[in-house]
Scaffold this motif. Sequence first.
Motif, PDB file in Angstrom:
ATOM      1  N   THR A  87       0.838  -1.206   0.000  1.00 26.99           N
ATOM      2  CA  THR A  87       0.000   0.000   0.000  1.00 26.99           C
ATOM      3  C   THR A  87       0.865   1.245   0.000  1.00 26.99           C
ATOM      4  O   THR A  87       0.554   2.237  -0.685  1.00 26.99           O
ATOM      5  CB  THR A  87      -0.935  -0.005   1.229  1.00 26.99           C
ATOM      6  N   MET A  88       1.954   1.236   0.789  1.00 27.95           N
ATOM      7  CA  MET A  88       2.873   2.383   0.782  1.00 27.95           C
ATOM      8  C   MET A  88       3.489   2.566  -0.604  1.00 27.95           C
ATOM      9  O   MET A  88       3.604   3.702  -1.108  1.00 27.95           O
ATOM     10  CB  MET A  88       3.974   2.167   1.832  1.00 27.95           C
ATOM     11  N   LYS A  89       3.852   1.477  -1.205  1.00 22.04           N
ATOM     12  CA  LYS A  89       4.424   1.542  -2.562  1.00 22.04           C
ATOM     13  C   LYS A  89       3.406   2.130  -3.539  1.00 22.04           C
ATOM     14  O   LYS A  89       3.729   2.991  -4.367  1.00 22.04           O
ATOM     15  CB  LYS A  89       4.827   0.125  -2.988  1.00 22.04           C
ATOM     16  N   LEU A  90       2.142   1.697  -3.429  1.00 21.34           N
ATOM     17  CA  LEU A  90       1.084   2.217  -4.291  1.00 21.34           C
ATOM     18  C   LEU A  90       0.892   3.712  -4.068  1.00 21.34           C
ATOM     19  O   LEU A  90       0.769   4.486  -5.036  1.00 21.34           O
ATOM     20  CB  LEU A  90      -0.223   1.477  -4.009  1.00 21.34           C
ATOM     21  N   ALA A  91       0.884   4.137  -2.790  1.00 22.31           N
ATOM     22  CA  ALA A  91       0.660   5.548  -2.490  1.00 22.31           C
ATOM     23  C   ALA A  91       1.768   6.418  -3.083  1.00 22.31           C
ATOM     24  O   ALA A  91       1.497   7.487  -3.664  1.00 22.31           O
ATOM     25  CB  ALA A  91       0.565   5.749  -0.975  1.00 22.31           C
ATOM     26  N   LYS A 306      -6.919  -3.344  -4.771  1.00 25.47           N
ATOM     27  CA  LYS A 306      -7.040  -4.774  -5.078  1.00 25.47           C
ATOM     28  C   LYS A 306      -6.370  -5.109  -6.403  1.00 25.47           C
ATOM     29  O   LYS A 306      -5.649  -6.112  -6.532  1.00 25.47           O
ATOM     30  CB  LYS A 306      -8.520  -5.169  -5.112  1.00 25.47           C
ATOM     31  N   GLU A 307      -6.585  -4.258  -7.429  1.00 29.99           N
ATOM     32  CA  GLU A 307      -5.948  -4.509  -8.712  1.00 29.99           C
ATOM     33  C   GLU A 307      -4.432  -4.444  -8.596  1.00 29.99           C
ATOM     34  O   GLU A 307      -3.701  -5.232  -9.221  1.00 29.99           O
ATOM     35  CB  GLU A 307      -6.425  -3.485  -9.761  1.00 29.99           C
ATOM     36  N   GLN A 356      -6.751 -19.460   4.932  1.00 31.21           N
ATOM     37  CA  GLN A 356      -6.248 -18.669   6.050  1.00 31.21           C
ATOM     38  C   GLN A 356      -5.520 -17.399   5.610  1.00 31.21           C
ATOM     39  O   GLN A 356      -5.265 -16.528   6.424  1.00 31.21           O
ATOM     40  CB  GLN A 356      -5.327 -19.512   6.954  1.00 31.21           C
ATOM     41  N   TYR A 357      -5.176 -17.300   4.324  1.00 33.78           N
ATOM     42  CA  TYR A 357      -4.488 -16.116   3.825  1.00 33.78           C
ATOM     43  C   TYR A 357      -5.337 -15.320   2.840  1.00 33.78           C
ATOM     44  O   TYR A 357      -4.843 -14.431   2.155  1.00 33.78           O
ATOM     45  CB  TYR A 357      -3.166 -16.511   3.157  1.00 33.78           C
ATOM     46  N   SER A 358      -6.622 -15.633   2.772  1.00 23.63           N
ATOM     47  CA  SER A 358      -7.487 -14.944   1.814  1.00 23.63           C
ATOM     48  C   SER A 358      -7.668 -13.473   2.157  1.00 23.63           C
ATOM     49  O   SER A 358      -8.077 -12.669   1.312  1.00 23.63           O
ATOM     50  CB  SER A 358      -8.861 -15.628   1.767  1.00 23.63           C
ATOM     51  N   ALA A 359      -7.377 -13.093   3.419  1.00 21.85           N
ATOM     52  CA  ALA A 359      -7.528 -11.691   3.831  1.00 21.85           C
ATOM     53  C   ALA A 359      -6.569 -10.777   3.075  1.00 21.85           C
ATOM     54  O   ALA A 359      -6.804  -9.567   2.999  1.00 21.85           O
ATOM     55  CB  ALA A 359      -7.286 -11.553   5.339  1.00 21.85           C
ATOM     56  N   TYR A 360      -5.517 -11.342   2.489  1.00 20.44           N
ATOM     57  CA  TYR A 360      -4.548 -10.516   1.754  1.00 20.44           C
ATOM     58  C   TYR A 360      -5.221  -9.773   0.615  1.00 20.44           C
ATOM     59  O   TYR A 360      -4.924  -8.600   0.343  1.00 20.44           O
ATOM     60  CB  TYR A 360      -3.411 -11.410   1.223  1.00 20.44           C
ATOM     61  N   LEU A 361      -6.138 -10.421  -0.069  1.00 22.70           N
ATOM     62  CA  LEU A 361      -6.798  -9.815  -1.220  1.00 22.70           C
ATOM     63  C   LEU A 361      -8.137  -9.176  -0.864  1.00 22.70           C
ATOM     64  O   LEU A 361      -8.847  -8.681  -1.748  1.00 22.70           O
ATOM     65  CB  LEU A 361      -7.008 -10.874  -2.305  1.00 22.70           C
ATOM     66  N   ASN A 362      -8.494  -9.197   0.435  1.00 19.46           N
ATOM     67  CA  ASN A 362      -9.758  -8.591   0.863  1.00 19.46           C
ATOM     68  C   ASN A 362      -9.530  -7.106   1.109  1.00 19.46           C
ATOM     69  O   ASN A 362      -9.006  -6.696   2.146  1.00 19.46           O
ATOM     70  CB  ASN A 362     -10.271  -9.280   2.132  1.00 19.46           C
TER      71      ASN A 362
END
Length: 826
Positions: A87-91, A306-307, A356-362
């Motif tokens: 997210t920091m990279k995206l910002a 997300k994209e 258990q790791y689906s939250a990454y893309l949520n």
Amino acid sequence: MHSLETMTILLLWLLVYHLSVLNPAQASKCLLQNEFEPGLMANGDFVIGGIFPLHYNQEMPDLNFTYKPGPVKCNGFDTRAFRWAITMKLAVEEINKRVDLLPNYTLGYKIFDSCAYPLTGQRSAVAVLNGPNELESPLCADAAPLLAVIGESGSAQSIVVSRILQPFGIPMISYFSSCACLSDRREFPTFFRVIPSDAYQVKAIAKLLRHFNWTWIGVIRGDHEYGRFALQGLLKELEGTGICVAYQKMIPLLYDRQKALEIIHVMSHSTARVVVVFSAEGSEFDPFLGGTIGFGIRQGQIPRLKEYLTTVNPERYPTNPLVYELWGALYGCSPSWSNLSSHLPSCTGKETVRLQYSAYLNTSSPRISYNVYKAAYAIAYSLHNLIYCTPGKGPFSNSTCANAPHIYPWQLQQYLQEVSFTISGEKVNFDMKGDSIPSYDLINWQRGSAGNIEFINVGMFDGALESGQELVIKEEAIMWPGHQTEVLVSVCSNSCAPGFRKAVRRGQPLCCFDCVPCDSGKISNETDSLDCIACSEDYWSNADGTVCIPKVVEFLSHDAMGLTLTVIAVAGACLTLAVFSVFLYYKNTPVVRINNSELSFFILLSLTLCFLCALIFIGEPTSWSCMLRHTAFSITFSLCISCILGKTLVVLAAFTATRPGNNLMKWLGPTQQRIIIFCCTLIQVLICTVWLVASPPFPYRNTKYQQSKIILDCSVGSDLAFWCVLGYIGLLACVCFFLAFLARKLPGNFNEAKYITFSMIIFCAVWLAFVPAYVSSPGKFTTAVEIFAILASSFGLLLCLFTPKVYIILVKPEKNTKQHLMGKDK
């Protein structure tokens, strides 16, 4: 303590090794002893750092002092923390593309892994200070233009990192460190955060506890700064709220089975059904926490997140080991083209994301990621305001603006303190302590249909609103443990209903109490009253002790008792008038004329008044009735007894007049008899007059004798006058009795002295019995006793004096002759 000891040993070893292997020429240079490369990096005109817990477990190197120790090894890849870094990279990339924000300048970044450990976080802080490549530009050489750092997650790590950055004046913006201790500007002058301080969190928790009336709670905290300061703040916030802590337990930093079992034992055996937990975040126990409610960081919207996350893959970043770890965590496989050794099977391209790791893309409700996003934009807006400030109005010497690109971190901090911007509809700024606007979402952990835990927003807390309006809760949306919809009850003692008060149990917290009924005359009209309120003088508590109602006003009214006495009084008066009528009809007969018929008529009239004066005692007392009832009774009885006294003297004189030389009868003629009656009655009238003038009787509201009632009665005013009145009547009765007693054996078939003697005995007995009965009778019975004494004595006089005569007149008329009465009919 273990971390500090390890760090000290490691630094000492490095120093010894450095001095032993370097020659003098090498010692003059600044050389790195270990490499610590960033996980993600990009160049720019201005560089900002990022520190994230990309791993959540650590493996310490062997420190046996026989060889150079290796770096701390990080294990357990954290996909959520990696999403924060992305997210920091995206910002930063978004900011670099904008033409209205930092035009002609670009931001670069260096993102490091702290492994959720203070020692590794310290190493990351040192590494982030170096240039784009540590080996080429270490800190002791020509450093890169690092302006700010976004980090850290845990408060313990942020404390360490902030203290390292402070000497260089580099501002740090945390996205997840909420310890209230970090608001101390003297100790952390360069620290900012976009997450509310725990000082507000504990306020929100305290309001939540009060809202649901949870007054008996347990507290469990982690063994770290966050847990310690949060507990202190909560206990302070709960002071005076009526909420008590049943127990406090600490989760150890290192797993300890015995302590874990001890915590479970305390929780399972405590009566507290609500537990407040201050601990580090973790997802291992999510499936067991359904029904949990707590405050979470406000969610926001991050366009294209997300994209953007889907573009992070090994094919695009073939040399980044973090991306390979991400791939292994998400899909449980390793890309076939990877050159990195891995124990995972090769990917086939058909794998699905592991549950258990689906939250990454949520990204439907980002929270921590949104904080990282706000932190990046806060730095960008501050830097923009610094570079493009109005000439002549800058904050530095001579009101100059900064000279880009030669900008120093301390200059940026001044603008960070004053920055204010809006992002995703939310206003972002910092107070003088570096804290952001305190606001939280109220999150309910609900178990979904598939057994997974879903985080449902059920309210919010906004510290910027007025007091009492900060907390908003949608209770109908909350699902409690066990799929219950009713609010759980967690109290040490059940609430005391109105009519009761709380009595604290000795040696127990204030929340543990017994409910004690209010005493008579006191009420409590609220739940959980601490004390009962006394009713005012004219009011009394109802049977439930919840309302003060007007006291029952008691006086001798026309109730059953009053009507009975009224009937008796009227009957007595009527009977007396009937006797009067008989005497009037037979006024010329010897029985009537004997011993002065005029006195007999006076006695009958006074007895009628005696019967009727009893009616004045019935009904609500007034000023006039109080004065009239005692004076009328005393004067009429004095008149009656005076007439009887006159008759007694006549009887005594008549039967002694036959003796030679006795001329007593000439001194007791009708005129003298009237004078005697008048004088005896006048004395009583004078006593009553003095009484009425000096201290007259008056209506009296007696609230002392019986607290639940108001007894309306007549106070005698002067006790002395009252007893003087009764005493005078008693004196007249005693004189009558004495004289009649002397004449009881005089000759004749009809000796009236005997009947006068008997009547006086009854009269005196009644009034002697009246005194103790009058003094001891409660309420309206005091008046009833007085009426009874009046009626009883009146009936006694009427029956004893006139029954024999009426009997002769009506039943034995043949005896109604002078000869029979004189005893000469033989």
